[in-house]
Structures are given as C-alpha cells and as structure tokens.
Design a protein around this motif. Structure first.
Motif, mmCIF file in Angstrom:
data_model
loop_
_atom_site.group_PDB
_atom_site.id
_atom_site.type_symbol
_atom_site.label_atom_id
_atom_site.label_comp_id
_atom_site.label_asym_id
_atom_site.label_seq_id
_atom_site.Cartn_x
_atom_site.Cartn_y
_atom_site.Cartn_z
ATOM 1 N N SER A 114 -21.846 15.998 -3.327
ATOM 2 C CA SER A 114 -21.163 17.241 -2.951
ATOM 3 C C SER A 114 -21.281 17.473 -1.447
ATOM 4 O O SER A 114 -20.326 17.908 -0.801
ATOM 5 C CB SER A 114 -21.701 18.435 -3.732
ATOM 6 N N TYR A 117 -18.967 14.815 0.315
ATOM 7 C CA TYR A 117 -17.540 15.100 0.193
ATOM 8 C C TYR A 117 -17.157 16.479 0.711
ATOM 9 O O TYR A 117 -15.983 16.818 0.778
ATOM 10 C CB TYR A 117 -17.091 14.958 -1.266
ATOM 11 N N HIS A 119 -17.776 19.559 -0.617
ATOM 12 C CA HIS A 119 -17.402 20.600 -1.571
ATOM 13 C C HIS A 119 -18.648 21.070 -2.320
ATOM 14 O O HIS A 119 -19.736 20.551 -2.115
ATOM 15 C CB HIS A 119 -16.275 20.158 -2.521
ATOM 16 N N SER A 120 -18.461 22.048 -3.193
ATOM 17 C CA SER A 120 -19.603 22.674 -3.855
ATOM 18 C C SER A 120 -20.241 21.752 -4.894
ATOM 19 O O SER A 120 -19.596 20.841 -5.428
ATOM 20 C CB SER A 120 -19.165 23.972 -4.542
ATOM 21 N N ARG A 123 -18.350 22.025 -8.126
ATOM 22 C CA ARG A 123 -17.162 21.182 -8.196
ATOM 23 C C ARG A 123 -17.545 19.736 -8.503
ATOM 24 O O ARG A 123 -16.916 19.073 -9.312
ATOM 25 C CB ARG A 123 -16.387 21.246 -6.878
ATOM 26 N N GLU A 124 -18.606 19.247 -7.890
ATOM 27 C CA GLU A 124 -19.024 17.861 -8.109
ATOM 28 C C GLU A 124 -19.524 17.654 -9.537
ATOM 29 O O GLU A 124 -19.160 16.673 -10.194
ATOM 30 C CB GLU A 124 -20.106 17.448 -7.112
ATOM 31 N N PHE A 127 -16.509 17.719 -11.775
ATOM 32 C CA PHE A 127 -15.788 16.446 -11.683
ATOM 33 C C PHE A 127 -16.489 15.367 -12.510
ATOM 34 O O PHE A 127 -15.851 14.655 -13.294
ATOM 35 C CB PHE A 127 -15.688 15.993 -10.219
ATOM 36 N N THR A 151 -7.875 9.489 -12.460
ATOM 37 C CA THR A 151 -7.977 10.427 -11.339
ATOM 38 C C THR A 151 -6.978 11.560 -11.493
ATOM 39 O O THR A 151 -7.312 12.734 -11.279
ATOM 40 C CB THR A 151 -7.760 9.697 -9.997
ATOM 41 N N GLU A 155 -8.134 15.479 -11.849
ATOM 42 C CA GLU A 155 -7.726 16.472 -10.859
ATOM 43 C C GLU A 155 -6.899 17.588 -11.485
ATOM 44 O O GLU A 155 -7.043 18.747 -11.095
ATOM 45 C CB GLU A 155 -6.980 15.804 -9.700
ATOM 46 N N GLN A 159 -8.119 21.379 -11.283
ATOM 47 C CA GLN A 159 -7.234 22.344 -10.641
ATOM 48 C C GLN A 159 -6.969 23.524 -11.565
ATOM 49 O O GLN A 159 -6.973 24.682 -11.130
ATOM 50 C CB GLN A 159 -5.929 21.674 -10.214
ATOM 51 N N SER A 164 -10.286 22.784 -7.410
ATOM 52 C CA SER A 164 -9.639 21.744 -6.620
ATOM 53 C C SER A 164 -10.366 21.579 -5.290
ATOM 54 O O SER A 164 -11.164 22.427 -4.893
ATOM 55 C CB SER A 164 -8.164 22.086 -6.399
ATOM 56 N N ARG A 165 -10.100 20.492 -4.625
ATOM 57 C CA ARG A 165 -10.782 20.194 -3.351
ATOM 58 C C ARG A 165 -10.404 21.155 -2.275
ATOM 59 O O ARG A 165 -9.424 21.660 -2.098
ATOM 60 C CB ARG A 165 -10.470 18.768 -2.894
#
Length: 165
Positions: A114, A117, A119-120, A123-124, A127, A151, A155, A159, A164-165
């Motif tokens: 995380s 990349y 992001h939080s 989020r990781e 994912f 992928t 995503e 989303q 989302s990223r």
C-alpha cells in the motif's frame, strides 16, 4: 442463501477494525454477485510474512513470502487429493459442500505494498481479498489474457465499492 465470510487473525501488525471486516463483507457480496455465486463460505486468515512464507513453502513449494494465497475447496484438480467425507446419517449434508475455500493475506506485505503503490491499506487488503476470491472460483493470471481478465474483474468490483486507485 448468501455468501458468508469467516475470518481470523494470527498477526499483531494491525488490529483488524470492524470497518475493514464490513468492507471485506461488502466486497465479497459484490464479487459473488458479479460472478453469479449465490451461496458459499469463504474463510479468511490474516497473517504476517513469516506465516504466509511457511504456507507458501509447504503447500506450493515456493520458499518465500507472498501477499495472498487461495486454497479452493470446490476445485477439480488431478493434482490435489480428493477428500471423502462419510456421514453416518444419510440425511446429513457434507459440511464442506458450501465451502468455497480459504484466503490468506499477509498484512505485513499488504502494508508495504500500500505504501509502495501510494494507496490505503484498506484498498490493498480489499484488492488482495478480491484477487484471492477470484482464484477460489478458478481464475488465474498465468497468461497475459488471463491477467487482463482478472485485473478487469478486480478493478470493477473495487470501483463499485469505492476503492478505486
């Protein structure tokens, strides 16, 4: 019926907050709906790099840590031994029949990724969880086409959940 999440933690890196578990339950429902899975159970284990390293080495023959492992219970594979569950009462159901499988996430690895990349951690972990769930359903990323398909599915689900990223 619905898809259920059972989780546990054997790591001390972070406390697993109720909000994260709720988010993972949401992701599980979204992913199950997208894949038309109406019922089943997913077991989730949070561990550290040492724990996932042992599992990766013992079950996959890969002697290093990874971020997520999935062990499908419904997979038909000549490589895996068939587990036969005998019941004494014919009216009893096989207790493993609704089990989709196990997902193991290294929180230590998720935290590092995380940060890498940008992001939080939520989020990781989300994912990795969706990635693991898709593996339980038989998806893989051994070829470029398979990776693109996986992928895209990941995503879309993330989303939908606002991750989302």
């Amino acid at each position: 019926m619905s898809v259920q999440l059972e989780w546990s933690s054997e790591q001390e890196i972070i406390e697993i907050p109720d909000a994260l578990v709720s988010r993972l339950e949401q992701l599980l429902q979204l992913a199950a709906e997208a894949e038309k899975v109406e019922a089943g159970e997913v077991a989730l284990l949070f561990t550290d790099d040492a724990g996932i390293h042992r599992l990766n080495r013992d079950y996959r023959g890969i002697d290093r840590p990874t971020d997520v492992l999935s062990f499908a219970m419904q997979e038909d594979s000549a490589e895996e031994p068939e587990i036969v569950f005998e019941v004494e009462d014919e009216s009893e159901e096989d207790p493993f029949s609704g089990m989709l499988g196990d997902i193991i996430i290294s929180v230590e690895r998720a935290r590092a990724q995380s940060e890498e990349y940008g992001h939080s951690l939520e989020r990781e972990i989300g994912f990795l969880f969706v990635h693991g769930f898709l593996h339980l359903l038989g998806y893989d990323h051994g070829t470029e086409a398979e990776e693109q398909q996986m992928t895209s599915k990941q995503e879309a689900i993330l989303q939908q959940a606002g991750l989302s990223r």
